[in-house]
Design a protein around this motif. Sequence first.
Motif, PDB file in Angstrom:
ATOM      1  N   HIS A 239     -15.690 -37.102  14.124  1.00  0.00           N
ATOM      2  CA  HIS A 239     -14.261 -37.088  14.834  1.00  0.00           C
ATOM      3  C   HIS A 239     -13.300 -37.309  13.891  1.00  0.00           C
ATOM      4  O   HIS A 239     -12.011 -37.552  14.191  1.00  0.00           O
ATOM      5  CB  HIS A 239     -14.465 -38.020  16.184  1.00  0.00           C
ATOM      6  CG  HIS A 239     -15.203 -37.570  17.068  1.00  0.00           C
ATOM      7  ND1 HIS A 239     -14.956 -36.326  17.881  1.00  0.00           N
ATOM      8  CD2 HIS A 239     -16.613 -37.963  17.227  1.00  0.00           C
ATOM      9  CE1 HIS A 239     -15.861 -36.306  18.683  1.00  0.00           C
ATOM     10  NE2 HIS A 239     -16.955 -37.265  18.448  1.00  0.00           N
ATOM     11  N   GLN A 240     -13.317 -37.619  12.667  1.00  0.00           N
ATOM     12  CA  GLN A 240     -12.452 -37.966  11.490  1.00  0.00           C
ATOM     13  C   GLN A 240     -11.442 -39.104  11.978  1.00  0.00           C
ATOM     14  O   GLN A 240     -10.399 -39.047  12.005  1.00  0.00           O
ATOM     15  CB  GLN A 240     -11.756 -36.848  11.247  1.00  0.00           C
ATOM     16  CG  GLN A 240     -12.286 -35.516  11.027  1.00  0.00           C
ATOM     17  CD  GLN A 240     -11.384 -34.232  10.256  1.00  0.00           C
ATOM     18  OE1 GLN A 240     -10.680 -34.064  11.235  1.00  0.00           O
ATOM     19  NE2 GLN A 240     -11.576 -34.244   8.931  1.00  0.00           N
ATOM     20  N   VAL A 241     -12.132 -40.182  12.369  1.00  0.00           N
ATOM     21  CA  VAL A 241     -11.640 -41.336  12.768  1.00  0.00           C
ATOM     22  C   VAL A 241     -10.989 -42.278  11.412  1.00  0.00           C
ATOM     23  O   VAL A 241     -11.779 -42.576  10.819  1.00  0.00           O
ATOM     24  CB  VAL A 241     -12.429 -42.189  13.647  1.00  0.00           C
ATOM     25  CG1 VAL A 241     -11.685 -43.556  14.129  1.00  0.00           C
ATOM     26  CG2 VAL A 241     -12.687 -41.523  14.909  1.00  0.00           C
ATOM     27  N   ALA A 242      -9.753 -42.702  11.529  1.00  0.00           N
ATOM     28  CA  ALA A 242      -9.243 -43.121  10.395  1.00  0.00           C
ATOM     29  C   ALA A 242      -8.550 -44.499  10.900  1.00  0.00           C
ATOM     30  O   ALA A 242      -7.957 -45.285  10.084  1.00  0.00           O
ATOM     31  CB  ALA A 242      -7.947 -42.511   9.687  1.00  0.00           C
TER      32      ALA A 242
ATOM     33  N   VAL B  78       5.253 -33.211  -5.290  1.00  0.00           N
ATOM     34  CA  VAL B  78       4.740 -34.206  -4.412  1.00  0.00           C
ATOM     35  C   VAL B  78       3.488 -33.412  -3.650  1.00  0.00           C
ATOM     36  O   VAL B  78       3.592 -32.341  -3.253  1.00  0.00           O
ATOM     37  CB  VAL B  78       5.895 -34.432  -3.229  1.00  0.00           C
ATOM     38  CG1 VAL B  78       5.203 -35.340  -2.302  1.00  0.00           C
ATOM     39  CG2 VAL B  78       7.440 -35.083  -3.670  1.00  0.00           C
ATOM     40  N   ARG B  79       2.661 -34.066  -3.633  1.00  0.00           N
ATOM     41  CA  ARG B  79       1.164 -33.504  -2.902  1.00  0.00           C
ATOM     42  C   ARG B  79       1.215 -34.617  -1.926  1.00  0.00           C
ATOM     43  O   ARG B  79       1.172 -35.778  -1.925  1.00  0.00           O
ATOM     44  CB  ARG B  79       0.110 -33.517  -3.787  1.00  0.00           C
ATOM     45  CG  ARG B  79       0.343 -32.601  -5.114  1.00  0.00           C
ATOM     46  CD  ARG B  79      -0.897 -32.546  -5.903  1.00  0.00           C
ATOM     47  NE  ARG B  79      -0.677 -31.746  -7.107  1.00  0.00           N
ATOM     48  CZ  ARG B  79      -1.318 -31.605  -8.071  1.00  0.00           C
ATOM     49  NH1 ARG B  79      -2.532 -31.956  -8.042  1.00  0.00           N
ATOM     50  NH2 ARG B  79      -1.125 -30.929  -9.166  1.00  0.00           N
ATOM     51  N   VAL B  80       1.049 -33.922  -0.737  1.00  0.00           N
ATOM     52  CA  VAL B  80       0.839 -34.640   0.342  1.00  0.00           C
ATOM     53  C   VAL B  80      -0.817 -34.379   1.157  1.00  0.00           C
ATOM     54  O   VAL B  80      -1.269 -33.482   1.026  1.00  0.00           O
ATOM     55  CB  VAL B  80       1.653 -34.243   1.673  1.00  0.00           C
ATOM     56  CG1 VAL B  80       1.443 -34.901   2.972  1.00  0.00           C
ATOM     57  CG2 VAL B  80       3.119 -34.238   1.292  1.00  0.00           C
ATOM     58  N   ARG B  81      -1.345 -35.655   1.110  1.00  0.00           N
ATOM     59  CA  ARG B  81      -2.775 -35.732   1.401  1.00  0.00           C
ATOM     60  C   ARG B  81      -3.029 -35.995   3.017  1.00  0.00           C
ATOM     61  O   ARG B  81      -2.666 -37.165   3.197  1.00  0.00           O
ATOM     62  CB  ARG B  81      -3.683 -36.574   0.397  1.00  0.00           C
ATOM     63  CG  ARG B  81      -3.391 -36.329  -1.005  1.00  0.00           C
ATOM     64  CD  ARG B  81      -4.078 -35.391  -1.588  1.00  0.00           C
ATOM     65  NE  ARG B  81      -3.294 -34.986  -2.905  1.00  0.00           N
ATOM     66  CZ  ARG B  81      -4.159 -34.593  -3.997  1.00  0.00           C
ATOM     67  NH1 ARG B  81      -5.438 -34.503  -3.777  1.00  0.00           N
ATOM     68  NH2 ARG B  81      -3.769 -34.197  -5.057  1.00  0.00           N
ATOM     69  N   ASN B  82      -3.754 -35.480   3.567  1.00  0.00           N
ATOM     70  CA  ASN B  82      -4.220 -35.916   4.965  1.00  0.00           C
ATOM     71  C   ASN B  82      -5.410 -37.045   5.101  1.00  0.00           C
ATOM     72  O   ASN B  82      -6.246 -36.725   4.367  1.00  0.00           O
ATOM     73  CB  ASN B  82      -4.637 -34.684   5.685  1.00  0.00           C
ATOM     74  CG  ASN B  82      -4.444 -35.279   7.247  1.00  0.00           C
ATOM     75  OD1 ASN B  82      -4.873 -36.184   7.618  1.00  0.00           O
ATOM     76  ND2 ASN B  82      -4.275 -33.938   8.173  1.00  0.00           N
ATOM     77  N   LEU B  83      -5.095 -37.863   5.437  1.00  0.00           N
ATOM     78  CA  LEU B  83      -6.106 -39.165   5.271  1.00  0.00           C
ATOM     79  C   LEU B  83      -7.378 -38.609   6.195  1.00  0.00           C
ATOM     80  O   LEU B  83      -8.535 -39.161   5.845  1.00  0.00           O
ATOM     81  CB  LEU B  83      -5.429 -40.390   5.736  1.00  0.00           C
ATOM     82  CG  LEU B  83      -6.377 -41.721   5.675  1.00  0.00           C
ATOM     83  CD1 LEU B  83      -6.501 -41.636   4.114  1.00  0.00           C
ATOM     84  CD2 LEU B  83      -5.711 -42.735   6.203  1.00  0.00           C
ATOM     85  N   ARG B  84      -7.255 -37.820   6.996  1.00  0.00           N
ATOM     86  CA  ARG B  84      -8.394 -37.357   7.753  1.00  0.00           C
ATOM     87  C   ARG B  84      -9.228 -36.642   6.985  1.00  0.00           C
ATOM     88  O   ARG B  84     -10.429 -36.617   7.279  1.00  0.00           O
ATOM     89  CB  ARG B  84      -8.032 -36.378   9.079  1.00  0.00           C
ATOM     90  CG  ARG B  84      -7.246 -37.200   9.930  1.00  0.00           C
ATOM     91  CD  ARG B  84      -7.310 -36.613  11.447  1.00  0.00           C
ATOM     92  NE  ARG B  84      -6.286 -37.343  12.371  1.00  0.00           N
ATOM     93  CZ  ARG B  84      -6.777 -38.504  12.932  1.00  0.00           C
ATOM     94  NH1 ARG B  84      -7.797 -38.873  12.712  1.00  0.00           N
ATOM     95  NH2 ARG B  84      -5.842 -38.863  13.697  1.00  0.00           N
TER      96      ARG B  84
ATOM     97  N   ASP C  61       1.945 -38.616  -5.095  1.00  0.00           N
ATOM     98  CA  ASP C  61       1.088 -38.215  -3.809  1.00  0.00           C
ATOM     99  C   ASP C  61       1.374 -39.216  -2.700  1.00  0.00           C
ATOM    100  O   ASP C  61       1.280 -40.533  -2.882  1.00  0.00           O
ATOM    101  CB  ASP C  61      -0.341 -38.438  -4.401  1.00  0.00           C
ATOM    102  CG  ASP C  61      -0.870 -37.475  -5.562  1.00  0.00           C
ATOM    103  OD1 ASP C  61      -0.492 -37.791  -6.719  1.00  0.00           O
ATOM    104  OD2 ASP C  61      -1.500 -36.447  -5.202  1.00  0.00           O
ATOM    105  N   LEU C  62       1.223 -38.490  -1.574  1.00  0.00           N
ATOM    106  CA  LEU C  62       1.513 -39.298  -0.395  1.00  0.00           C
ATOM    107  C   LEU C  62       0.193 -39.368   0.444  1.00  0.00           C
ATOM    108  O   LEU C  62      -0.393 -38.042   0.831  1.00  0.00           O
ATOM    109  CB  LEU C  62       2.417 -38.866   0.600  1.00  0.00           C
ATOM    110  CG  LEU C  62       3.988 -39.417   0.559  1.00  0.00           C
ATOM    111  CD1 LEU C  62       4.745 -38.615  -0.346  1.00  0.00           C
ATOM    112  CD2 LEU C  62       4.288 -39.579   1.985  1.00  0.00           C
ATOM    113  N   ILE C  63      -0.377 -40.382   0.859  1.00  0.00           N
ATOM    114  CA  ILE C  63      -1.711 -40.403   1.508  1.00  0.00           C
ATOM    115  C   ILE C  63      -1.291 -40.778   3.009  1.00  0.00           C
ATOM    116  O   ILE C  63      -0.759 -41.959   3.133  1.00  0.00           O
ATOM    117  CB  ILE C  63      -2.814 -41.289   0.932  1.00  0.00           C
ATOM    118  CG1 ILE C  63      -3.006 -40.806  -0.541  1.00  0.00           C
ATOM    119  CG2 ILE C  63      -3.998 -41.270   1.823  1.00  0.00           C
ATOM    120  CD1 ILE C  63      -4.014 -41.657  -1.309  1.00  0.00           C
ATOM    121  N   THR C  64      -1.380 -39.916   3.929  1.00  0.00           N
ATOM    122  CA  THR C  64      -0.954 -40.009   5.183  1.00  0.00           C
ATOM    123  C   THR C  64      -1.853 -39.542   6.347  1.00  0.00           C
ATOM    124  O   THR C  64      -2.229 -38.437   6.041  1.00  0.00           O
ATOM    125  CB  THR C  64       0.462 -39.689   5.538  1.00  0.00           C
ATOM    126  OG1 THR C  64       0.990 -39.926   6.594  1.00  0.00           O
ATOM    127  CG2 THR C  64       0.660 -38.117   5.001  1.00  0.00           C
TER     128      THR C  64
END
Length: 264
Positions: A48-51, A35-41, A6-9
């Motif tokens: 405003h999905q501020v990370a 591979v699973r890609v996760r959007n940190l937002r 899993d990629l958290i990005t």
Amino acid sequence: MPMRCDLITLFPEMVLPVLGQSILKRAQEKGLLEVRVRNLRDYTLDRHQVADDAPYGGGAGMVMKAEPILRAVDALRREYHETVPGSSLRLLLPSPQGRSLTQHLAEELGRERRRLVFLCGHYEGIDERVRLALDPEEVSIGDYVLTGGELPALVIIDAATRLIPGVLGDPESARAESFADLLLDFPQYTRPPEVQGLAVPEVLLSGDHETIRLWRRKEALRSTYLKRPDLLRDRLLNEEDRRLLDDIVREGARGTSVKCGEEG
Ligand code: 6GU
């Protein structure tokens, strides 16, 4: 047993095209890599999905907020606990402060049964409380600074994936190549027999498998001796390798391309 990642990005678009090409793509199609890609937002709670945010104490750049990352890891734990009770995660934090990625670590990750979760930082770094709360394994891909953990995560996945049995067509290729036994590669040639006046070493056209094997072994040793002598320093050589290396040393440094007829 596939390698599961899993990629958290914050930047899924940075990694998806790489995962969708060539051997990494085929490994996924064959079920050997997941591979699973996760959007940190998706793990932020504000409108405003501020990370990321300015650093406490002032200074340049932005710092990745801790909570979205902690929430993302929490979500993964719950998700995978539901599907595979007792399964656990191996948290990896690409960072120049980490232990060095080596062939040995790549092999180990390729055999890992737990999910590999890559926490990809970006900007000036990650809020220290991510390290304190999760104690992830920090892994570095070299002594230089990159803009984020996405490229290192891909490098780590690439190095580990090609070692998974069945990923490369020929099971020999993973083993024979650079560093598998910590020697550099022997030179390779393909058609045509001549390019700009440069011929293919005759031995490779001979069909004599034993002579070709010895030539390749010698050229791998030569290349290593000339370019990375440190790899030979504390290595136990067998009788054959010692003989070949003696020849190489006696021949002196004259590059890796050996003209035919000069052998033996
Ligand atoms: Cl693994 N991450 C980042 N962000 N920079 C690096 C690195 C990793 N390895 C070298 N530089």
